[in-house]
Design an enzyme around this catalytic site. Sequence first.
Site, PDB file in Angstrom:
ATOM      1  N   ASP A  49      -2.478   0.654  -3.653  1.00  0.00           N
ATOM      2  CA  ASP A  49      -4.008   0.494  -4.360  1.00  0.00           C
ATOM      3  C   ASP A  49      -4.110  -0.641  -4.859  1.00  0.00           C
ATOM      4  O   ASP A  49      -5.320  -1.114  -5.382  1.00  0.00           O
ATOM      5  CB  ASP A  49      -4.610   1.829  -5.034  1.00  0.00           C
ATOM      6  CG  ASP A  49      -3.538   2.160  -6.151  1.00  0.00           C
ATOM      7  OD1 ASP A  49      -2.605   1.373  -6.497  1.00  0.00           O
ATOM      8  OD2 ASP A  49      -3.730   3.018  -6.961  1.00  0.00           O
ATOM      9  N   SER A  50      -3.016  -1.430  -5.274  1.00  0.00           N
ATOM     10  CA  SER A  50      -2.927  -2.640  -6.189  1.00  0.00           C
ATOM     11  C   SER A  50      -3.878  -3.786  -5.282  1.00  0.00           C
ATOM     12  O   SER A  50      -4.317  -4.820  -5.683  1.00  0.00           O
ATOM     13  CB  SER A  50      -1.507  -3.277  -6.206  1.00  0.00           C
ATOM     14  OG  SER A  50      -0.771  -3.198  -5.169  1.00  0.00           O
ATOM     15  N   ASP A  88      -0.544   4.033   0.125  1.00  0.00           N
ATOM     16  CA  ASP A  88      -1.026   4.773  -1.125  1.00  0.00           C
ATOM     17  C   ASP A  88      -2.236   5.606  -0.801  1.00  0.00           C
ATOM     18  O   ASP A  88      -3.274   5.260  -0.100  1.00  0.00           O
ATOM     19  CB  ASP A  88      -1.442   3.737  -2.133  1.00  0.00           C
ATOM     20  CG  ASP A  88      -0.838   3.660  -3.593  1.00  0.00           C
ATOM     21  OD1 ASP A  88       0.089   4.690  -3.677  1.00  0.00           O
ATOM     22  OD2 ASP A  88      -1.019   2.816  -4.597  1.00  0.00           O
ATOM     23  N   LYS A 118       2.263   7.492  -0.385  1.00  0.00           N
ATOM     24  CA  LYS A 118       2.738   7.807  -1.838  1.00  0.00           C
ATOM     25  C   LYS A 118       1.610   8.226  -2.698  1.00  0.00           C
ATOM     26  O   LYS A 118       0.458   7.591  -2.461  1.00  0.00           O
ATOM     27  CB  LYS A 118       2.881   6.232  -2.445  1.00  0.00           C
ATOM     28  CG  LYS A 118       3.612   6.270  -3.751  1.00  0.00           C
ATOM     29  CD  LYS A 118       4.115   5.048  -4.195  1.00  0.00           C
ATOM     30  CE  LYS A 118       3.246   4.148  -4.499  1.00  0.00           C
ATOM     31  NZ  LYS A 118       2.021   4.198  -5.735  1.00  0.00           N
ATOM     32  N   GLU A 120       0.500   9.331  -7.094  1.00  0.00           N
ATOM     33  CA  GLU A 120       1.013   9.281  -8.273  1.00  0.00           C
ATOM     34  C   GLU A 120       0.905  10.602  -9.094  1.00  0.00           C
ATOM     35  O   GLU A 120       0.202  11.348  -8.803  1.00  0.00           O
ATOM     36  CB  GLU A 120       0.020   8.376  -9.054  1.00  0.00           C
ATOM     37  CG  GLU A 120       0.235   6.883  -8.546  1.00  0.00           C
ATOM     38  CD  GLU A 120      -0.574   5.853  -9.353  1.00  0.00           C
ATOM     39  OE1 GLU A 120      -1.381   6.355 -10.398  1.00  0.00           O
ATOM     40  OE2 GLU A 120      -0.860   4.690  -9.082  1.00  0.00           O
ATOM     41  N   GLU A 196       7.480   3.271 -12.473  1.00  0.00           N
ATOM     42  CA  GLU A 196       7.008   1.959 -12.754  1.00  0.00           C
ATOM     43  C   GLU A 196       7.072   2.009 -14.313  1.00  0.00           C
ATOM     44  O   GLU A 196       6.768   3.071 -14.892  1.00  0.00           O
ATOM     45  CB  GLU A 196       5.669   1.855 -12.418  1.00  0.00           C
ATOM     46  CG  GLU A 196       4.932   0.681 -12.720  1.00  0.00           C
ATOM     47  CD  GLU A 196       3.387   0.427 -12.298  1.00  0.00           C
ATOM     48  OE1 GLU A 196       3.017   1.316 -10.983  1.00  0.00           O
ATOM     49  OE2 GLU A 196       2.956  -0.389 -12.563  1.00  0.00           O
TER      50      GLU A 196
HETATM   51  O1  KIV Z   1      -0.423  -0.074  -5.741  1.00  0.00           O
HETATM   52  C1  KIV Z   1       1.087  -0.534  -5.889  1.00  0.00           C
HETATM   53  O2  KIV Z   1       1.086  -1.703  -5.674  1.00  0.00           O
HETATM   54  C2  KIV Z   1       1.990   0.364  -6.749  1.00  0.00           C
HETATM   55  C3  KIV Z   1       3.228  -0.541  -7.043  1.00  0.00           C
HETATM   56  C4  KIV Z   1       3.001  -0.753  -8.529  1.00  0.00           C
HETATM   57  C5  KIV Z   1       4.359   0.287  -6.512  1.00  0.00           C
HETATM   58  O3  KIV Z   1       1.602   1.541  -6.820  1.00  0.00           O
END
Ligand code: KIV
Length: 298
Positions: A49-50, A88, A118, A120, A196
């Site tokens: 999600d970055s 994500d 993934k 969180e 992280e």
């Molecule tokens: O969204 C992302 O890029 C992340 C990384 C920091 C692992 O969650």
Amino acid sequence: MPNTPDKITASSLQSQKQRGQKISMLTAYDYPTALLQDEAGIDVIFVGDSVGTNVLGYRSPQQVTMDDILHHLRAVRRAVRRAYLLADLPFMSYQASVETAVENAGRLVQEGGTEGVKLEGGLPVLPQVKAIVEAGIPVVGHLGFTPQSQAREFYLFSDRRGTVPKFQGKGPKGAKALIEEALRLEDAGIFALVLELVTEEAAQAVTERLSIPVIGIGAGRYCDGQVLIVHDLVGLNEEDLILAKAYGQTRQVWLDIFSTYRREVAEGLFPTAENVAHMEPDKHAELDALLKGNGKND
Ligand code: KIV
């Protein structure tokens, strides 16, 4: 190409941990970048999600939607052959209920072609992790600094990306709680964990206690692997982050290229004779003749 199996899978990543062979993971949000990462032998290619703050110009990772992830995931899917493809689950795609979490994880698999998802968080999302794993979708956990719930103060009210590191596991109590949460996630069925912004000591303690791979970002040298945001890796972002390493300064390279192009267009230096296509001379003569008559309307 590194000495790894043809296709990276969740179980080959686990074997890498057992063999002490470090795992390389990078974010990718588009087809050409993912093609190069796959060719370079990166183990895990991750549509994070970055994408929001690095590509879409969002002020916060909380603005990223399922549609955003799916759009970029499909582009990356078309490129990835050998790497393990991970995506994500964005903010509010899994927090509200177990049902929504399973449904959205399923969408990332069916509509985006991801191999795993993934999400969180620790204890609050254990039911979601269990349900997604039971539905047959591999899950990666994410502990330590969790941008979806903790990034507001760093992103929303700032024009710059999250440059203020907030390390976790600085004290024994915090480190112990982190280890316990990681173990609970492992019990719930995650096959790998991202840590992280965690002190090296705490990250090492987690890595030694888990039988699944632990992949660090700003979590020191003793994790089973490392993940970085591709824009930080290639030096496309302006900030120097403590957790990242720029292996090149492509921002300046791109800037120089754009400036040179602008100048050459302005000065008539591009295109040159080498960049053009020509009419056959007889066709050109025909055109001249046509234009000498009433060719204007032809
Ligand atoms: O969204 C992302 O890029 C992340 C990384 C920091 C692992 O969650």
